[in-house]
Design an enzyme around this catalytic site. Structure first.
Site, PDB file in Angstrom:
ATOM      1  N   PHE A 126       0.879  -1.165   0.000  1.00 51.30           N
ATOM      2  CA  PHE A 126       0.000   0.000   0.000  1.00 51.30           C
ATOM      3  C   PHE A 126       0.927   1.229   0.000  1.00 51.30           C
ATOM      4  O   PHE A 126       1.910   1.262   0.744  1.00 51.30           O
ATOM      5  CB  PHE A 126      -0.853  -0.039   1.266  1.00 51.30           C
ATOM      6  CG  PHE A 126      -1.921   1.010   1.335  1.00 51.30           C
ATOM      7  CD1 PHE A 126      -3.154   0.813   0.734  1.00 51.30           C
ATOM      8  CD2 PHE A 126      -1.694   2.194   2.001  1.00 51.30           C
ATOM      9  CE1 PHE A 126      -4.136   1.782   0.814  1.00 51.30           C
ATOM     10  CE2 PHE A 126      -2.669   3.178   2.075  1.00 51.30           C
ATOM     11  CZ  PHE A 126      -3.904   2.958   1.476  1.00 51.30           C
ATOM     12  N   ASP A 195       2.569  -5.175   8.418  1.00 56.71           N
ATOM     13  CA  ASP A 195       1.377  -4.341   8.338  1.00 56.71           C
ATOM     14  C   ASP A 195       0.169  -5.272   8.193  1.00 56.71           C
ATOM     15  O   ASP A 195       0.076  -6.034   7.214  1.00 56.71           O
ATOM     16  CB  ASP A 195       1.489  -3.395   7.137  1.00 56.71           C
ATOM     17  CG  ASP A 195       0.318  -2.429   7.060  1.00 56.71           C
ATOM     18  OD1 ASP A 195      -0.813  -2.832   7.410  1.00 56.71           O
ATOM     19  OD2 ASP A 195       0.526  -1.282   6.632  1.00 56.71           O
ATOM     20  N   TYR A 220     -10.220   0.474  11.037  1.00 54.93           N
ATOM     21  CA  TYR A 220     -11.478   0.848  10.371  1.00 54.93           C
ATOM     22  C   TYR A 220     -11.862  -0.105   9.249  1.00 54.93           C
ATOM     23  O   TYR A 220     -12.879   0.072   8.617  1.00 54.93           O
ATOM     24  CB  TYR A 220     -11.428   2.292   9.863  1.00 54.93           C
ATOM     25  CG  TYR A 220     -10.198   2.643   9.041  1.00 54.93           C
ATOM     26  CD1 TYR A 220     -10.082   2.235   7.724  1.00 54.93           C
ATOM     27  CD2 TYR A 220      -9.162   3.377   9.595  1.00 54.93           C
ATOM     28  CE1 TYR A 220      -8.957   2.544   6.978  1.00 54.93           C
ATOM     29  CE2 TYR A 220      -8.033   3.692   8.862  1.00 54.93           C
ATOM     30  CZ  TYR A 220      -7.935   3.270   7.549  1.00 54.93           C
ATOM     31  OH  TYR A 220      -6.820   3.576   6.825  1.00 54.93           O
ATOM     32  N   LYS A 221     -11.028  -1.128   8.984  1.00 53.96           N
ATOM     33  CA  LYS A 221     -11.373  -2.114   7.949  1.00 53.96           C
ATOM     34  C   LYS A 221     -12.116  -3.270   8.624  1.00 53.96           C
ATOM     35  O   LYS A 221     -13.232  -3.084   9.082  1.00 53.96           O
ATOM     36  CB  LYS A 221     -10.099  -2.522   7.203  1.00 53.96           C
ATOM     37  CG  LYS A 221      -9.532  -1.341   6.390  1.00 53.96           C
ATOM     38  CD  LYS A 221      -8.187  -1.603   5.760  1.00 53.96           C
ATOM     39  CE  LYS A 221      -7.695  -0.334   5.061  1.00 53.96           C
ATOM     40  NZ  LYS A 221      -6.272  -0.373   4.717  1.00 53.96           N
ATOM     41  N   ARG A 369     -12.650  -4.640  -6.519  1.00 53.07           N
ATOM     42  CA  ARG A 369     -12.347  -5.346  -5.264  1.00 53.07           C
ATOM     43  C   ARG A 369     -13.646  -5.637  -4.521  1.00 53.07           C
ATOM     44  O   ARG A 369     -14.508  -4.761  -4.393  1.00 53.07           O
ATOM     45  CB  ARG A 369     -11.472  -4.491  -4.341  1.00 53.07           C
ATOM     46  CG  ARG A 369     -10.059  -4.312  -4.790  1.00 53.07           C
ATOM     47  CD  ARG A 369      -9.183  -3.769  -3.653  1.00 53.07           C
ATOM     48  NE  ARG A 369      -9.871  -2.793  -2.806  1.00 53.07           N
ATOM     49  CZ  ARG A 369      -9.399  -2.320  -1.671  1.00 53.07           C
ATOM     50  NH1 ARG A 369      -8.225  -2.739  -1.209  1.00 53.07           N
ATOM     51  NH2 ARG A 369     -10.066  -1.436  -0.970  1.00 53.07           N
TER      52      ARG A 369
HETATM   53  C1  LIG Z   1      -5.522   0.872   4.709  1.00 50.97           C
HETATM   54  C2  LIG Z   1      -4.038   0.759   4.776  1.00 50.97           C
HETATM   55  C3  LIG Z   1      -3.254   1.778   5.328  1.00 50.97           C
HETATM   56  C4  LIG Z   1      -3.916   3.047   5.770  1.00 50.97           C
HETATM   57  O1  LIG Z   1      -3.070   3.914   6.412  1.00 50.97           O
HETATM   58  P1  LIG Z   1      -3.712   5.191   7.142  1.00 50.97           P
HETATM   59  O2  LIG Z   1      -2.566   5.824   7.785  1.00 50.97           O
HETATM   60  O3  LIG Z   1      -4.781   4.693   8.050  1.00 50.97           O
HETATM   61  O4  LIG Z   1      -4.331   6.033   6.083  1.00 50.97           O
HETATM   62  C5  LIG Z   1      -1.893   1.575   5.450  1.00 50.97           C
HETATM   63  N1  LIG Z   1      -1.320   0.429   5.023  1.00 50.97           N
HETATM   64  C6  LIG Z   1      -2.044  -0.568   4.469  1.00 50.97           C
HETATM   65  C7  LIG Z   1      -1.390  -1.822   4.025  1.00 50.97           C
HETATM   66  C8  LIG Z   1      -3.413  -0.420   4.309  1.00 50.97           C
HETATM   67  O5  LIG Z   1      -4.132  -1.383   3.743  1.00 50.97           O
END
Ligand SMILES: *Cc1c(COP(=O)(O)O)cnc(C)c1O
Length: 394
Positions: A126, A195, A220-221, A369
Site C-alpha cells: 500500500f 502491516d 477501520y477495515k 475489489r
Molecule cells: C488501509 C491501509 C493503510 C492506511 O493507512 P492510514 O494511515 O490509516 O491512512 C496503510 N497500510 C495498508 C497496508 C493499508 O491497507
C-alpha cells in the site's frame, strides 16, 4: 432458483456466524467494502452519545480518570490483542497506520544497529508504507531496497536491518506467508515489521506464536472501528526495553505529569504512545470491538474462505468466460478475505454495481475489489453480487 442461489440458502442455514449480522447496522445493500470501511456495529451510536454527552459534557476533565480516557490506548490495545494472537501488554492504540509504520520502522532500524545498512520494503505495498519507508531509511541513514515478498528471502543478508511487509496485498488479496518470512528475516538477524491492515479481523495472525518483532494495523477495515479510527502498534514484549521511539511524546513518558524537560520512556507497550489520544474515535472503536467478545477468529477465517470460494464459483457460473480475470490466489493459504477481479471498464462496472445495491470498490486502473467480512456478509448476498456483476457485464 438457480443452482448457486439454492446453495446459498443451504450455506446460510448452516452458518454458525449468521446470528452475528444482528450486531451491525445493515440495510438491503450488499456491502462488500468492509476491507475499506467496516460497517457500523449496532452498539456504537449509543456509546458515542454517552461519551459525548455524559463523559465530555458532564464529567469534562474528570473523565481522563473517571471514564478511563487516560488508559484507553493500552486497554483497547489489549482488546485487539487476542484477534492478532498477542498476549496483553504489547499493543497500544493511537495515531494512524502511516504514523505507526514510521514509529515501527525507525525503531526497528535503531534496534538493528549501525552495521546493518539496508531496509527492505514490499514492492507491492500500500503506497503510504512505501513513502514512509523511504523517509525512514533516509532519516536513519539506511538504504531502502524495494523487493516483492517472494524476493525477500534471497534479498536478506548480514546488512539487512529491517523488513516491512504487508500481510495481505491490498490490491490482489494475496496472503503472504508470515510465519516463514518472519523466520527467514530472523535467520538473517533482521527485524520483521508487518502491516496487518488487511488481515486483522479476517484471519488468525499469530503475532506471538511466530515471533513477529513489530506490527501495525488499522482498525477501520475488518475491525469496524469507524472512519479514521486510530491504528495500533505491536511491540513484542522482550523488545520493548529497546524500543526507542522516533516520536517520544509526553504520553509515553514514564512520568507524564512530572512535566520534565528530559525524556524518560515509560516501560512496556506504552512507549508507542505519542500525544493526547483521539478519545472520541478511540472510544467508538472500543465499543466496536465488543462485537468480537465471543467470536472465534478461526471460525471467521473458515467462513471468509468459504465466502470467497463461493463468490468465485458464482462468478464462474454466471459470467461469460473471459470477461473477468481473478487476481486473487486460488490456494487458501495464499488468500486473504477479498476477491479482486480485473475487467475492462472496471470503474464504470463498479458504478453500475453500486447503483444496483452491491458495494465493492474500484482500484485504478482495472481492478474490482470485493471484500468479504464474515461477521456480516451472507452467502445469499454473495450470490446476488455475482449475479448482478454478470448482468452488468453483458
Ligand atoms: C488501509 C491501509 C493503510 C492506511 O493507512 P492510514 O494511515 O490509516 O491512512 C496503510 N497500510 C495498508 C497496508 C493499508 O491497507
Amino acid at each position: 432458483m438457480s443452482e448457486p442461489a439454492l446453495r446459498a440458502e443451504k450455506l446460510d442455514a448452516a452458518d454458525d456466524l449468521a446470528p452475528l449480522r444482528s450486531r451491525f447496522v445493515l440495510d438491503g445493500v450488499v456491502y462488500l467494502d468492509g476491507n475499506s470501511l467496516g460497517a457500523l456495529p449496532a452498539n456504537v451510536p449509543d456509546r458515542v452519545a454517552d461519551v459525548v454527552r455524559r463523559q465530555w459534557g458532564e464529567l469534562r476533565i474528570r473523565s481522563w480518570e473517571e471514564s478511563g480516557w487516560w488508559t484507553a490506548p493500552e486497554r483497547i490495545g489489549d482488546r485487539i490483542a487476542p484477534l492478532v494472537g498477542a498476549a496483553p501488554g504489547q499493543i497500544v492504540v493511537g495515531d494512524s497506520t502511516s504514523v505507526n509504520v514510521f514509529k515501527a520502522l525507525v525503531a526497528a532500524a535503531r534496534m538493528a544497529g549501525e552495521d546493518r545498512t539496508d531496509i527492505l520494503v514490499d514492492a507491492t505495498t500500500f503506497p503510504t508504507d512505501g513513502y514512509i519507508a523511504e523517509s525512514a531509511a533516509r532519516m536513519t541513514g539506511r538504504t531502502l531496497r524495494v523487493v516483492t515478498p517472494q524476493e525477500v528471502p534471497a534479498a536478506l543478508g548480514p546488512r539487512t536491518a529491517a523488513v516491512l511487509l504487508n500481510h495481505v496485498d491490498y490490491r490482489t488479496g494475496r496472503l503472504h506467508d508470515l510465519p516463514s518470512l518472519t523466520a527467514a528475516i530472523h535467520a538473517s538477524g533482521a527485524l520483521a515489521v508487518w502491516d496487518l491492515c488487511h488481515s486483522a479481523g479476517a484471519l488468525p495472525v499469530g503475532l506471538d506464536e511466530h515471533g513477529v518483532d513489530l506490527a501495525v494495523g488499522c482498525t477501520y477495515k475488518y475491525l469496524n472501528g469507524g472512519p479514521g479510527a486510530p491504528a495500533y502498534l505491536y511491540v513484542r514484549r522482550d523488545l520493548q526495553p529497546r524500543f526507542d521511539s522516533p516520536l517520544p511524546g509526553w504520553n509515553s513518558h514514564a512520568d507524564p505529569f512530572g512535566m520534565s524537560p528530559s525524556y524518560t520512556p515509560a516501560p512496556g507497550a506504552l512507549r508507542g504512545r505519542v500525544g493526547t489520544p483521539d478519545i472520541l474515535s478511540m472510544l467508538a472503536l472500543e465499543a466496536a470491538l465488543e462485537v468480537w467478545d465471543d467470536v472465534d477468529i478461526t471460525a471467521v477465517r473458515a467462513k471468509s474462505l468459504a465466502l470467497t470460494d463461493f463468490f468465485l464459483q458464482c462468478v464462474t457460473a454466471y459470467t461469460e468466460p473471459g470477461r473477468v480475470e481473478s487476481l486473487t490466489p486460488v490456494p487458501h493459504e495464499e488468500r486473504g478475505s477479498q476477491v479482486a477481479l480485473r475487467c475492462e471498464d472496471a470503474g464504470e462496472v463498479m458504478k453500475r454495481l453500486i447503483a444496483g445495491g452491491v458495494v465493492g470498490d474500484f482500484r485504478h486502473p482495472d481492478v474490482l475489489r470485493f471484500g468479504f467480512t464474515p461477521l456480516y456478509v451472507s452467502y445469499a448476498e454473495t450470490e446476488r453480487a455475482a449475479r448482478l456483476l454478470a448482468n452488468v457485464l453483458t
